[in-house]
Structures are given as C-alpha cells and as structure tokens.
Design an enzyme around this catalytic site. Structure first.
Site, PDB file in Angstrom:
ATOM      1  N   TYR A 182     -15.722  -2.581   4.357  1.00  0.00           N
ATOM      2  CA  TYR A 182     -14.758  -2.010   4.776  1.00  0.00           C
ATOM      3  C   TYR A 182     -14.275  -2.603   6.347  1.00  0.00           C
ATOM      4  O   TYR A 182     -13.112  -3.124   6.994  1.00  0.00           O
ATOM      5  CB  TYR A 182     -14.057  -0.715   4.729  1.00  0.00           C
ATOM      6  CG  TYR A 182     -12.777  -0.102   5.510  1.00  0.00           C
ATOM      7  CD1 TYR A 182     -11.754  -0.343   4.116  1.00  0.00           C
ATOM      8  CD2 TYR A 182     -13.318   0.885   6.519  1.00  0.00           C
ATOM      9  CE1 TYR A 182     -10.493   0.395   5.004  1.00  0.00           C
ATOM     10  CE2 TYR A 182     -12.181   0.911   7.196  1.00  0.00           C
ATOM     11  CZ  TYR A 182     -10.992   0.407   6.294  1.00  0.00           C
ATOM     12  OH  TYR A 182      -9.957   1.911   7.246  1.00  0.00           O
ATOM     13  N   SER A 211       1.328   4.019  -2.352  1.00  0.00           N
ATOM     14  CA  SER A 211       1.084   4.391  -3.600  1.00  0.00           C
ATOM     15  C   SER A 211       0.725   6.086  -3.843  1.00  0.00           C
ATOM     16  O   SER A 211       0.446   6.668  -4.505  1.00  0.00           O
ATOM     17  CB  SER A 211       0.039   3.521  -4.349  1.00  0.00           C
ATOM     18  OG  SER A 211      -1.364   4.018  -3.695  1.00  0.00           O
ATOM     19  N   GLY A 266       0.783  -1.008   0.309  1.00  0.00           N
ATOM     20  CA  GLY A 266       0.445  -0.235  -0.072  1.00  0.00           C
ATOM     21  C   GLY A 266       0.536   1.398   0.243  1.00  0.00           C
ATOM     22  O   GLY A 266       0.683   2.493   0.274  1.00  0.00           O
ATOM     23  N   GLY A 298       1.634   4.527   4.187  1.00  0.00           N
ATOM     24  CA  GLY A 298       2.534   3.147   3.615  1.00  0.00           C
ATOM     25  C   GLY A 298       3.378   3.587   3.581  1.00  0.00           C
ATOM     26  O   GLY A 298       5.196   3.196   3.818  1.00  0.00           O
ATOM     27  N   SER A 304      -8.910  -0.896  11.785  1.00  0.00           N
ATOM     28  CA  SER A 304      -9.348  -0.169  11.497  1.00  0.00           C
ATOM     29  C   SER A 304     -10.218   0.048  12.844  1.00  0.00           C
ATOM     30  O   SER A 304      -9.487  -0.397  14.191  1.00  0.00           O
ATOM     31  CB  SER A 304     -10.525   0.573  10.779  1.00  0.00           C
ATOM     32  OG  SER A 304      -9.898   2.391  10.499  1.00  0.00           O
TER      33      SER A 304
END
Length: 262
Positions: free
Chosen positions: A170, A16, A14, A22, A157
């Site tokens: 999610y 990006s 992750g 990340g 999360s």
C-alpha cells in the site's frame, strides 16, 4: 451549501461505504450542484476486516439521493487495466463530458517485509497507482479545454512523512501517486487542467481498532481523528474555481498529526 459546482460533472472513485471518504466527497459535490458518477468495487471492502456497507450499493446510492439525472453509478475492478477508461466512458455517456476527476479509491494491504509477495505488490500497484494514471489519461482524452474547471485530484497517504513498514504494498503504491503528481500536472497545465494530490491523514472511516484509535487520537492536537467531511471540504475546494491557481501540489491535511507522540 452553495452551488459553486453547478454545470460541472465529476467522477468520484471509491464510493462504496456511507462512512467513507468517497461518499462524503460525492455528497458534497452533489450539494454544490455538480452531476456525479460514483464508482465502487464492493468486493474489496467485503474481504477487509471492516466489511462492505451493510446496506449494499443500493443503500449507498439511496443516501446520495438515488440514481437519476444528477447521479449515476458504475462498479469496476481497477485490477483490470481497461476499467479506468470504462469508468470515464460511462460518465461521458451519462452526462456528455467530465470536468472533475477525484481518484479516491484504494486497495488496502497489510504486509510487512517478511510477508510481502510479488502478487500483492503488483495488485496494489495496479489498483492504486496504475489506475490513477489511466483514469487521468482517459479524463484528459475526453476533456473539452474550452470548458472551465478541469480538475484531477488524486490521493496519497502519509508514507512520505513517516514509515509505514507494516503496509509495504500500500505505502509503495501510494508513494508512486505522490511522485506522479508534478509530472501529470505539467503534462496538463497548458490545457488549463490542474492536478493535485491530497494526503488526508488519519480519517475515521471505521477501519481502526480501539487501540489504534486511542494511540492516533493522542497524536492529534484536536483530540479527534479527521472526518470524511474534513476531506470533502478540501477536495471540493480544489475542484472549485477558487483553486484554479494551484497545481502539482501534494497537500497534507492532517490536523497537525504529531507522529512522534504515538
């Protein structure tokens, strides 16, 4: 910074966007002396409201110092069940082994109970939860237990602390990561590999609109959102020798987030 990770190899998924978690983790690991393979899947960001990094993958890698002896990159879609093993294999080809896995990637999804679809539930499960298990499996398969510092760091999360009814696919997939942590830690404990999960709380990575930014900020005692660097400090500590006695934990790093104030 020091060089406490010198000689270690890390995979960070992750990575990006330059303002993302990340990216901050990869940069800190590099600063600490590690060699790092970063993974990205820019098409996911491109379809989100915040969009892909304007400099593209090339710009992200350039700001990390550019690909070379200490940094490599691979793009992979974790909706593909073969992608997690392929990412670990690429790191082994590049650096010979992997000591640290940081599964930071996530598919974001805003669907409430009236909107939720089987397809989105399946995709979030595949990218967020299934890929985390398969990355851990591939990491463990190549790990040399004679090497010190075997670490797996996953991400959940705040769904275990307060409801996330607008983001069901999610939240459910992240809840699975929370629940898998202790079992994965037990599976690898006898090999000297620790497994922990981080809940980073509200982190400013450019995704929230001004109203949400204001409301959440009111519930944070420091008067600010978390930063990617806040998360990176914790992750790099968990990856270090200093955290060798900690495993099977879900760590809430939220700056005292008072959800009831929102």
């Amino acid at each position: 910074m020091g060089e406490g990770m010198r000689g270690r190899v890390a995979v960070v998924t992750g990575v990006s966007r330059r303002i993302g978690i990340g990216f901050a983790i990869a940069r800190r690991l590099l600063d600490e002396g590690a060699r790092v393979l970063v993974h990205s899947w820019a098409p996911h960001d491109a379809e989100q409201p915040w969009g892909a990094d304007p400099t593209g993958t090339a710009g992200v890698l350039a700001e990390l110092g550019g690909e070379g002896e200490r940094l490599r990159h691979v793009a992979a879609d974790f909706a593909d069940p073969e992608a997690p093993a392929a990412v670990i294999d690429e790191a082994v080809r590049a650096f010979g082994h992997v000591d640290v896995l940081v599964a930071n990637h996530a598919r974001s999804s805003v669907q409430d109970l009236t909107q939720v679809t089987a397809a989105e539930l399946d995709l979030c499960w595949a990218v967020n939860a299934r890929a985390s298990v398969l990355l851990t499996q591939a990491f463990a398969a190549q790990h040399d237990d004679d090497r010190p510092g075997g670490r797996v760091i996953l991400f959940t999360s705040g769904q275990h602390l307060a409801p996330m009814a607008r983001e069901l696919p999610y939240a459910i997939s992240k809840g699975a990561i929370h629940q898998m942590t202790l079992s994965l830690a037990d599976a690898l404990a006898d090999r000297g590999i620790t497994v922990n999960t981080v809940n980073p709380g509200p982190v400013d990575t450019g995704w929230a609109d001004p109203e949400l930014t204001r409301r959440v900020g009111r519930a944070l005692p420091a008067g600010r959102w978390g930063t990617p660097e806040d998360v990176a400090r914790l992750v790099c500590w968990l990856a270090s020798d200093e955290a060798a006695w900690i495993t099977g934990q879900v760590i809430n790093s939220e700056g005292g987030f008072r959800r009831w104030v929102m």
